[in-house]
Design an enzyme around this catalytic site. Structure first.
Site, PDB file in Angstrom:
ATOM      1  N   ARG A 135       0.846  -1.189   0.000  1.00  0.00           N
ATOM      2  CA  ARG A 135       0.000   0.000   0.000  1.00  0.00           C
ATOM      3  C   ARG A 135       0.880   1.237   0.000  1.00  0.00           C
ATOM      4  O   ARG A 135       2.094   1.142   0.153  1.00  0.00           O
ATOM      5  CB  ARG A 135      -1.015  -0.010   1.173  1.00  0.00           C
ATOM      6  N   GLY A 136       0.205   2.393  -0.173  1.00  0.00           N
ATOM      7  CA  GLY A 136       0.958   3.633  -0.355  1.00  0.00           C
ATOM      8  C   GLY A 136       1.043   3.895  -1.858  1.00  0.00           C
ATOM      9  O   GLY A 136       1.338   2.974  -2.640  1.00  0.00           O
ATOM     10  N   ALA A 137       0.784   5.148  -2.247  1.00  0.00           N
ATOM     11  CA  ALA A 137       0.606   5.459  -3.671  1.00  0.00           C
ATOM     12  C   ALA A 137       1.783   5.030  -4.561  1.00  0.00           C
ATOM     13  O   ALA A 137       1.599   4.290  -5.527  1.00  0.00           O
ATOM     14  CB  ALA A 137       0.313   6.951  -3.819  1.00  0.00           C
TER      15      ALA A 137
ATOM     16  N   ASN B   5      -5.503  12.497   0.032  1.00  0.00           N
ATOM     17  CA  ASN B   5      -4.622  11.687   0.891  1.00  0.00           C
ATOM     18  C   ASN B   5      -5.513  10.927   1.884  1.00  0.00           C
ATOM     19  O   ASN B   5      -6.740  11.050   1.884  1.00  0.00           O
ATOM     20  CB  ASN B   5      -3.593  12.584   1.597  1.00  0.00           C
ATOM     21  N   LYS B   6      -4.881  10.150   2.710  1.00  0.00           N
ATOM     22  CA  LYS B   6      -5.585   9.286   3.665  1.00  0.00           C
ATOM     23  C   LYS B   6      -6.668  10.040   4.433  1.00  0.00           C
ATOM     24  O   LYS B   6      -6.456  11.187   4.846  1.00  0.00           O
ATOM     25  CB  LYS B   6      -4.539   8.692   4.626  1.00  0.00           C
TER      26      LYS B   6
ATOM     27  N   ARG C 118      -7.167  -0.431  -7.191  1.00  0.00           N
ATOM     28  CA  ARG C 118      -7.538   0.667  -6.275  1.00  0.00           C
ATOM     29  C   ARG C 118      -7.717   1.935  -7.115  1.00  0.00           C
ATOM     30  O   ARG C 118      -6.947   2.165  -8.048  1.00  0.00           O
ATOM     31  CB  ARG C 118      -6.448   0.896  -5.193  1.00  0.00           C
TER      32      ARG C 118
ATOM     33  N   GLN D 159      -2.276   2.682   9.864  1.00  0.00           N
ATOM     34  CA  GLN D 159      -0.980   2.818   9.171  1.00  0.00           C
ATOM     35  C   GLN D 159       0.000   3.630  10.008  1.00  0.00           C
ATOM     36  O   GLN D 159       1.211   3.426   9.911  1.00  0.00           O
ATOM     37  CB  GLN D 159      -1.182   3.497   7.806  1.00  0.00           C
TER      38      GLN D 159
ATOM     39  N   ASP E  66      -2.011  10.986  -2.527  1.00  0.00           N
ATOM     40  CA  ASP E  66      -2.385   9.928  -3.470  1.00  0.00           C
ATOM     41  C   ASP E  66      -2.711  10.496  -4.847  1.00  0.00           C
ATOM     42  O   ASP E  66      -2.642   9.777  -5.841  1.00  0.00           O
ATOM     43  CB  ASP E  66      -3.563   9.120  -2.924  1.00  0.00           C
TER      44      ASP E  66
HETATM   45  O1  MRU Z   1      -4.666   3.224   1.953  1.00  0.00           O
HETATM   46  P1  MRU Z   1      -3.187   3.467   1.891  1.00  0.00           P
HETATM   47  O2  MRU Z   1      -2.452   2.972   3.093  1.00  0.00           O
HETATM   48  O3  MRU Z   1      -2.606   2.981   0.590  1.00  0.00           O
HETATM   49  O4  MRU Z   1      -3.061   5.056   1.890  1.00  0.00           O
HETATM   50  C1  MRU Z   1      -1.786   5.631   1.789  1.00  0.00           C
HETATM   51  C2  MRU Z   1      -1.779   7.093   1.934  1.00  0.00           C
HETATM   52  O5  MRU Z   1      -2.802   7.739   2.001  1.00  0.00           O
HETATM   53  C3  MRU Z   1      -0.444   7.778   1.891  1.00  0.00           C
HETATM   54  O6  MRU Z   1      -0.461   8.925   2.677  1.00  0.00           O
HETATM   55  C4  MRU Z   1      -0.143   8.170   0.444  1.00  0.00           C
HETATM   56  O7  MRU Z   1      -0.279   7.067  -0.406  1.00  0.00           O
HETATM   57  C5  MRU Z   1       1.219   8.732   0.297  1.00  0.00           C
HETATM   58  S1  MRU Z   1       2.421   7.457   0.471  1.00  0.00           S
HETATM   59  C6  MRU Z   1       3.946   8.015   0.074  1.00  0.00           C
END
Ligand code: MRU
Length: 350
Positions: free
Chosen positions: A55-57, A252-253, A98, A201, A242
């Site tokens: 996970r993470g963009a 973002n999250k 996603r 997270q 994201d």
């Molecule tokens: O649902 P996730 O854990 O994939 O969400 C991740 C985030 O929102 C991060 O803040 C974002 O992807 C930046 S990661 C460098």
């Protein structure tokens, strides 16, 4: 930053290409089990992305690129254009894993483009491209770390949200890269990490990741953020992204938006750190972003233990949009955009 010892502060790699398979550090199990799962097909990679194993963009873009390389194992083609046609169903499946982070579609678009232009050596071409996507991400993060940290006054406290570190990228991290660099340079004295419910997270991943570097963060409940800002203990909120739109609006999250509102109210600065692969100039504003909604069941308990009353309904959007007017700086590897808006974004990325 020339003296910065990157290896000292950046030891985790969530994605490992073995030459035959993709190994993903299982982020559902951290911090209690450090275990890689092995994906041998593009379908397995798509499932791992959807399930948050990776996970993470930036990380999901990199994993998807290697997913295309795995899909290619099943295909016979005379040249890249032929391979591109045959691989399209696998690419579309990866792309659908996603919806919110644009890095996924961006990485797959890169893979499609090089395939379309490749000749009979198309297999080597896509292998090189997947590797380049990962290497460029790591380099971008290191650059952003230096530029973002330079904006922070020595002795500052910072609050971050979700996980934006090595775990979410090819390495070093975006917002967490800025924080790593800021701590190493003595600019940041205190790092606060929000829990980031419901997947935690922050509590599970950011805390563990910083501990690997010998950095001791302070965990807070997400609901404690405004109170923390009022106390004067943080001067910056630093988050990743994201998707950053053409006017600077940033997805973002979930929970990021309320941090930005609270930061503005308390005179705390708000920084977004993300590579240019997260910038989506084709989406005019945050209103057009598809916000992922996950299974409401994710809100009913913690660690497999039910905490919500039975028979309750729930709504589980997992990202939100911070309007550009609440962002003081967007840091990408191409530079810093202060007070981002449509014209500043156009000048940097148009
Ligand atoms: O649902 P996730 O854990 O994939 O969400 C991740 C985030 O929102 C991060 O803040 C974002 O992807 C930046 S990661 C460098």
């Amino acid at each position: 930053m020339t003296e910065f010892d990157f290896d000292r502060y950046d030891r985790i790699r969530p994605i490992r290409w073995t030459g035959d398979a993709l190994e993903l550090l299982d982020q559902r199990k951290l911090p209690f089990e450090v275990e890689y799962v092995c994906c041998e097909s593009s379908d397995a990679v798509a499932e791992a992305i959807a399930a948050l194993t990776v996970r993470g963009a930036p990380a999901i873009g990199i994993a998807a690129a290697w997913g295309v390389v795995l899909a290619a194992r099943e295909v016979e083609a005379s040249d890249g254009a032929d391979a591109a046609r045959k691989l399209e169903p696998a690419i579309a499946h990866l792309n659908a894993a996603r919806p919110t982070a644009v890095n996924l579609a961006w990485a797959l678009a890169r893979m499609r483009r090089v395939l379309g232009e490749a000749g009979s050596d198309w297999r080597e071409v896509i292998d090189r491209e997947a590797r380049a996507i990962a290497e460029e991400d790591l380099a971008a993060n290191r650059r952003m770390g230096a530029m973002g940290a330079a904006m922070i006054e020595p002795g500052s406290g910072v609050l971050t949200h979700c996980n934006t570190g090595s775990l979410a990228t090819a390495g070093f991290g975006t917002a967490l890269g800025v924080i790593r660099a800021g701590v190493a340079q003595g600019r940041i004295d205190n790092v606060f990490a929000g829990e980031t419910r419901p997947w935690l997270q922050g509590a599970r991943l950011t805390v563990w990741e910083l501990q690997q570097d010998g950095i001791a963060p302070t965990l807070i409940a997400d609901a404690a953020a405004s109170h923390l800002m009022k106390s004067g203990k943080v001067q910056w909120v630093i988050v990743g992204a994201d998707r950053i739109c053409a006017n600077g609006d940033t997805a973002n999250k979930i929970g990021t938006y309320q941090l930005a509102i609270a930061a503005r109210h308390h005179g705390v600065k708000f920084m977004v750190a993300a590579p240019s692969s997260t910038v989506d100039m084709a989406t005019p504003s945050g209103d057009q972003i598809h916000i992922e909604e996950r299974d409401p069941g994710e809100l009913f308990g913690l660690g497999g233990v039910r905490t919500a009353a039975e028979q309750v309904g729930a709504w589980n959007p997992v990202f939100d949009v911070t309007p550009h007017t609440l962002i003081d700086a967007i840091v990408t590897e191409r530079g810093v955009i202060e007070n981002p808006d449509e014209s500043a974004m156009q000048a940097a990325f148009g």
